[in-house]
Write a protein that holds these residues in place. Sequence first.
Motif, PDB file in Angstrom:
ATOM      1  N   GLN A 212      20.890 -16.640   0.778  1.00 43.62           N
ATOM      2  CA  GLN A 212      20.652 -16.107  -0.359  1.00 43.62           C
ATOM      3  C   GLN A 212      21.067 -14.639  -0.298  1.00 43.62           C
ATOM      4  O   GLN A 212      21.330 -14.001  -1.426  1.00 43.62           O
ATOM      5  CB  GLN A 212      19.399 -16.038  -0.767  1.00 43.62           C
ATOM      6  CG  GLN A 212      18.704 -17.426  -1.270  1.00 43.62           C
ATOM      7  CD  GLN A 212      19.155 -17.830  -2.773  1.00 43.62           C
ATOM      8  OE1 GLN A 212      19.825 -16.799  -3.216  1.00 43.62           O
ATOM      9  NE2 GLN A 212      19.196 -19.040  -2.875  1.00 43.62           N
TER      10      GLN A 212
ATOM     11  N   ASN B  40      19.114 -24.686  -2.502  1.00 40.36           N
ATOM     12  CA  ASN B  40      18.648 -23.132  -2.624  1.00 40.36           C
ATOM     13  C   ASN B  40      17.039 -23.187  -2.492  1.00 40.36           C
ATOM     14  O   ASN B  40      16.309 -23.767  -3.094  1.00 40.36           O
ATOM     15  CB  ASN B  40      19.039 -22.669  -3.978  1.00 40.36           C
ATOM     16  CG  ASN B  40      20.614 -22.563  -4.376  1.00 40.36           C
ATOM     17  OD1 ASN B  40      21.476 -21.962  -3.563  1.00 40.36           O
ATOM     18  ND2 ASN B  40      21.212 -23.599  -5.012  1.00 40.36           N
TER      19      ASN B  40
ATOM     20  N   TRP C 193      12.943 -21.277  -4.873  1.00 40.77           N
ATOM     21  CA  TRP C 193      13.703 -21.405  -6.119  1.00 40.77           C
ATOM     22  C   TRP C 193      13.828 -20.017  -6.799  1.00 40.77           C
ATOM     23  O   TRP C 193      14.445 -19.936  -7.765  1.00 40.77           O
ATOM     24  CB  TRP C 193      12.771 -22.403  -7.064  1.00 40.77           C
ATOM     25  CG  TRP C 193      11.291 -22.136  -7.232  1.00 40.77           C
ATOM     26  CD1 TRP C 193      10.303 -22.299  -6.579  1.00 40.77           C
ATOM     27  CD2 TRP C 193      11.068 -20.996  -8.401  1.00 40.77           C
ATOM     28  NE1 TRP C 193       9.245 -21.620  -7.231  1.00 40.77           N
ATOM     29  CE2 TRP C 193       9.490 -21.109  -8.446  1.00 40.77           C
ATOM     30  CE3 TRP C 193      11.665 -20.721  -9.610  1.00 40.77           C
ATOM     31  CZ2 TRP C 193       9.013 -20.246  -9.156  1.00 40.77           C
ATOM     32  CZ3 TRP C 193      11.101 -19.987 -10.399  1.00 40.77           C
ATOM     33  CH2 TRP C 193       9.742 -19.813 -10.419  1.00 40.77           C
ATOM     34  N   TRP C 194      12.617 -19.440  -6.616  1.00 38.88           N
ATOM     35  CA  TRP C 194      12.501 -18.165  -7.382  1.00 38.88           C
ATOM     36  C   TRP C 194      13.535 -17.084  -7.077  1.00 38.88           C
ATOM     37  O   TRP C 194      14.167 -16.164  -7.934  1.00 38.88           O
ATOM     38  CB  TRP C 194      11.241 -17.401  -7.223  1.00 38.88           C
ATOM     39  CG  TRP C 194      10.780 -17.110  -6.033  1.00 38.88           C
ATOM     40  CD1 TRP C 194       9.813 -17.864  -5.279  1.00 38.88           C
ATOM     41  CD2 TRP C 194      10.937 -16.014  -5.044  1.00 38.88           C
ATOM     42  NE1 TRP C 194       9.670 -17.219  -4.007  1.00 38.88           N
ATOM     43  CE2 TRP C 194      10.268 -16.428  -4.033  1.00 38.88           C
ATOM     44  CE3 TRP C 194      11.758 -14.669  -5.441  1.00 38.88           C
ATOM     45  CZ2 TRP C 194      10.410 -15.300  -3.030  1.00 38.88           C
ATOM     46  CZ3 TRP C 194      11.727 -13.738  -4.459  1.00 38.88           C
ATOM     47  CH2 TRP C 194      11.207 -14.038  -3.225  1.00 38.88           C
TER      48      TRP C 194
ATOM     49  N   GLU D 209      16.378 -18.028  -5.831  1.00 41.61           N
ATOM     50  CA  GLU D 209      17.905 -18.300  -6.374  1.00 41.61           C
ATOM     51  C   GLU D 209      17.808 -18.108  -8.014  1.00 41.61           C
ATOM     52  O   GLU D 209      18.962 -17.836  -8.594  1.00 41.61           O
ATOM     53  CB  GLU D 209      17.920 -20.129  -6.438  1.00 41.61           C
ATOM     54  CG  GLU D 209      18.916 -20.703  -7.118  1.00 41.61           C
ATOM     55  CD  GLU D 209      20.464 -20.254  -6.706  1.00 41.61           C
ATOM     56  OE1 GLU D 209      21.292 -20.765  -7.463  1.00 41.61           O
ATOM     57  OE2 GLU D 209      20.505 -19.864  -5.717  1.00 41.61           O
ATOM     58  N   PHE D 210      16.525 -18.137  -8.804  1.00 37.61           N
ATOM     59  CA  PHE D 210      16.525 -17.702  -9.972  1.00 37.61           C
ATOM     60  C   PHE D 210      17.075 -16.184 -10.282  1.00 37.61           C
ATOM     61  O   PHE D 210      17.792 -15.841 -11.064  1.00 37.61           O
ATOM     62  CB  PHE D 210      15.204 -17.907 -10.773  1.00 37.61           C
ATOM     63  CG  PHE D 210      14.988 -17.545 -12.162  1.00 37.61           C
ATOM     64  CD1 PHE D 210      15.597 -18.230 -13.047  1.00 37.61           C
ATOM     65  CD2 PHE D 210      14.295 -16.382 -12.274  1.00 37.61           C
ATOM     66  CE1 PHE D 210      15.473 -17.771 -14.538  1.00 37.61           C
ATOM     67  CE2 PHE D 210      14.145 -15.954 -13.607  1.00 37.61           C
ATOM     68  CZ  PHE D 210      14.668 -16.532 -14.577  1.00 37.61           C
ATOM     69  N   GLY D 211      16.430 -15.388  -9.392  1.00 35.58           N
ATOM     70  CA  GLY D 211      16.821 -14.049  -9.224  1.00 35.58           C
ATOM     71  C   GLY D 211      18.363 -13.835  -9.162  1.00 35.58           C
ATOM     72  O   GLY D 211      18.801 -13.031  -9.738  1.00 35.58           O
TER      73      GLY D 211
ATOM     74  N   LYS E 277      20.903 -15.706  -9.763  1.00 41.03           N
ATOM     75  CA  LYS E 277      21.383 -15.901 -11.312  1.00 41.03           C
ATOM     76  C   LYS E 277      21.358 -14.793 -12.214  1.00 41.03           C
ATOM     77  O   LYS E 277      22.257 -14.543 -12.825  1.00 41.03           O
ATOM     78  CB  LYS E 277      20.794 -17.291 -11.945  1.00 41.03           C
ATOM     79  CG  LYS E 277      21.233 -18.337 -10.787  1.00 41.03           C
ATOM     80  CD  LYS E 277      20.937 -19.717 -11.947  1.00 41.03           C
ATOM     81  CE  LYS E 277      20.984 -21.093 -10.945  1.00 41.03           C
ATOM     82  NZ  LYS E 277      22.379 -21.039 -10.310  1.00 41.03           N
ATOM     83  N   LEU E 278      20.149 -14.283 -12.115  1.00 40.98           N
ATOM     84  CA  LEU E 278      19.999 -12.972 -12.866  1.00 40.98           C
ATOM     85  C   LEU E 278      20.872 -12.098 -12.635  1.00 40.98           C
ATOM     86  O   LEU E 278      21.478 -11.075 -13.307  1.00 40.98           O
ATOM     87  CB  LEU E 278      18.349 -12.621 -13.187  1.00 40.98           C
ATOM     88  CG  LEU E 278      17.633 -13.494 -14.042  1.00 40.98           C
ATOM     89  CD1 LEU E 278      16.275 -12.807 -13.804  1.00 40.98           C
ATOM     90  CD2 LEU E 278      18.162 -13.557 -15.308  1.00 40.98           C
TER      91      LEU E 278
END
Length: 264
Positions: A145, A234, A237-238, A240-242, A244-245
């Motif tokens: 990441q 990934n 998950w959180w 990976e979400f970060g 993307k942001l």
Amino acid sequence: MRHDVNKQKIIITGASAGIGQKLAWHTAISGGIPILLARSTDKLERIQQDIINEIHTNCFIYSVDITDEKALANTMEHIIADHGQIHAIINNAGMGIFEYVQDMNWQSMERMFQLNVLATMRLSQIMLNHFSTVRSGHIINIASQAAKIATPKSSVYAASKSAVIGFTNALRMEAASEGIYVTSVNLGPVRTNFFQTADPTGNYVKSVQAYMLDPDHVAKKVISYLFTNKREINMPWWMEFGSKLYQLSPRIMECLFRKQFSKK
């Protein structure tokens, strides 16, 4: 291509500890045949005996420094001669050093790229040619990441893992017509001895230990996706979400999370 691991021969690099060791176990538990690469013969032999004694399956080991191109080429020749068709490779070997660029010595930078990038590329190339003969196979490259959200003190490590993701993404498209799957695994911090080198002070580990990934869980998930057309794995998950942001609004994310990004 078959979608189960049973009786499939899986090469795993960096297999003497951490995620690599767990990948070996879950390969064997799933009925696969682990072929383990690392520098430490003693550690590999212990893992081999444990797998044979406890899981009652074959496990093969090869001691090699995969940054030594000649030694690596010779070892891969021996593996293919010994085992015939190989079915997958997991390029897990890697290292990190968390330091500011101005403080890091050049040899450390080179070592990270030799292990994280060049060895991964060379092994992928060798196995791509091998898999092409039967138009089947799976290449899994362990990235990070950190490649998606680079932070202070991880500049060189993040750059090396960015190279792995870029290489993996292009290789996936090149290999698709050959029936070969290519997957990247992008992980947050994992509870392994990786940080003994990356963070010898222990400060970073203390700040992130509450949400470090379990290597056993990581390995189990990776093995579960063997021989499936999975683009990326990934975790968590959180994170990976970060990421993307971050891709959408990097300046805002860097301002909002400056303190979190500087925990190293």
